[in-house]
Design a protein around this motif. Structure first.
Motif: not given
Length: 456
Positions: A220-221, A240-244, A251-255, A354-355
């Motif tokens: 995924p990364t 990046l729509p994301a469940f809060a 997502l922040l971890l991957h980025l 979509l994630t």
């Protein structure tokens, strides 16, 4: 007196988690979630609760996502007076999730009244932010692995992975052991620790969200990095729509890992979700539940510009790219992300990624299936931006992982009930369990009651 289990939700859909256990004169509600997606499902939220709220002795909840907790404010408002039992993590996250849900419903109803975009003369929220705060007063948090006695029923919370505080439930009623998976996490989740193996139980109630598929094997990364490079390289915006709660952290971890390795350019990254910002502080207080050391956790949040105010959010829609914007909600059903879609969705230089799982009837599912016009706040928004689906970022176990988790049981349960899945997924998992494990599995119907003693 025998114990019974009634399926009040999540039987023909991923959402609306609600189960009722009755034993020894005690009524225990397991989860109290919102139905989401198709209008037919959402209308269930407006109907009277199928059991008189005042007659329920207590509620236990598996985790803080709205499809498991989102009806609690209405339940309390309508007469429930007992305790809401959860883990500490779930109780803390609920202080963010439930008031936010009430506030968004009030804002949406107000918008419809001002602009005349509802078929109702005076649209009203399902409940208010004040209702949510009143519900929070009923929470009784517990540590994992502590026995909680509720009348003649005993409950224990067991780690499920998925998000902070998420629990499997081991429930003993009338000497019958019933195990609820809640939302089962993944063994390979980059953020959360894996779910605990299944212990001996008489009846298993399992989720089946991804019961008919396996998560793609692509890293995924790497997949996310490729999209960010391509889009920002041409000056575009990645939305990046994301469940809060949960997905934003992942997502922040991957980025952050992509940035550290130089795999993506130095572009502005915005976390536009006050709830996700506050949720990060709760994650930081519970390092025992996730995999990240404190320094990596702090670095992850230094990466993004944290957006809190409405005015700051509006400015994001004017600044253009290159940029990456993480914002809720993950299925495009509300929140600030809709304004970003309206601002950037019509430009082919941009991308929407979509994630996570997109429930039927949501804007996210529509995009996933190829729809390129979305109805947002009363107007049709053309979608010319690229649409990517990164299913491998889901925080749910897939079909193979669910079956492998079931194999850890010391002995087969007498009955398995598959919920939290759309019909094709639940039925596919039912067939797989029968073929691979030789267990008896069923897909229950809405409002079906089973005699737990008869299941033995």
């Amino acid at each position: 007196m025998s114990a019974t289990l009634t399926f009040l939700g999540a039987t023909d859909t991923v959402t609306g988690s609600r189960y009722l256990i009755e034993a020894d004169g005690t009524r225990l509600l397991v989860d109290c979630g919102l139905f989401q997606g198709y209008k037919l499902l959402r209308e269930r939220n407006r109907r009277p609760f199928p059991v008189e709220p005042a007659s329920i002795d207590a509620v236990v909840v598996t985790h803080a996502h709205l499809d498991h907790t989102g009806y609690l404010p209405a339940l309390v408002r309508d007469g429930f007076r007992g305790r809401i039992h959860s883990t500490h993590g779930t109780a803390e996250l609920s202080t963010l999730v439930l008031p936010d849900a009430g506030r968004l419903q009030e804002e949406e109803a107000s918008h419809h009244r001002r602009h005349g975009t509802s078929r109702h003369d005076a649209p009203q929220p399902l409940y208010t932010e004040e209702d949510a705060h009143l519900a929070l007063e009923h929470f009784a948090p517990h540590p994992f692995d502590e026995d909680v006695s509720i009348g003649g029923i005993r409950v224990r919370f067991v780690p499920a992975g998925h998000i902070l505080g998420a629990a499997q439930l081991q429930i003993t009623a009338d000497a019958r052991r019933v195990h609820f998976t809640g939302d089962l996490g993944r063994v390979d989740d980059p953020l959360m620790r894996p779910p605990r193996p299944l212990e001996t139980t008489d009846v298993l109630v399992s989720e089946s969200t991804y019961g008919d598929r396996r998560h793609p094997g692509e890293d995924p990364t790497a997949a996310l990095g490729r999209i960010v490079r391509d889009v920002t390289g041409r000056g575009g915006v990645v939305i990046l729509p994301a469940f809060a709660i949960g997905r934003a952290e992942t997502l922040l971890l991957h980025l952050s890992r992509l940035g550290e390795s130089g795999a993506i350019p130095e572009v502005p990254i915005f976390l536009n979700s006050p709830m996700a910002v506050d949720g990060s502080e709760i994650y930081a207080r519970h390092p025992e539940e996730h995999r990240l050391p404190p320094d990596q956790f702090r670095a992850m949040y230094r990466l993004a510009t944290l957006v809190r105010t409405v005015d700051e959010s509006k400015l994001l829609n004017l600044r253009g790219g290159p940029a990456v914007i993480i914002s809720a909600s993950g299925m495009l059903e509300g929140g600030r992300v809709l304004h970003h879609i309206a601002a950037y969705g019509s430009d082919p230089a941009n991308a929407i990624v979509l994630t996570g799982f997109q429930a039927g009837g949501t804007r996210g599912r529509a995009l996933e299936q190829g729809e390129r016009t979305l109805r947002i706040y009363g107007r049709d928004v053309p979608i010319r931006a690229q649409v990517h689906v990164l299913e491998m970022l889901s925080a749910h176990a897939d079909a193979g992982q669910i079956v492998d988790w079931m194999r850890t049981a010391p002995q087969p349960p007498h009955a398995v009930y598959l919920t939290h899945g759309e019909p094709p997924a639940s039925d596919a998992l039912r067939i797989r369990i029968r073929r691979e494990l030789g267990w008896t599995a069923r897909v229950p119907e809405l409002a079906q009651t089973v005699d737990l003693s008869a299941s033995l």
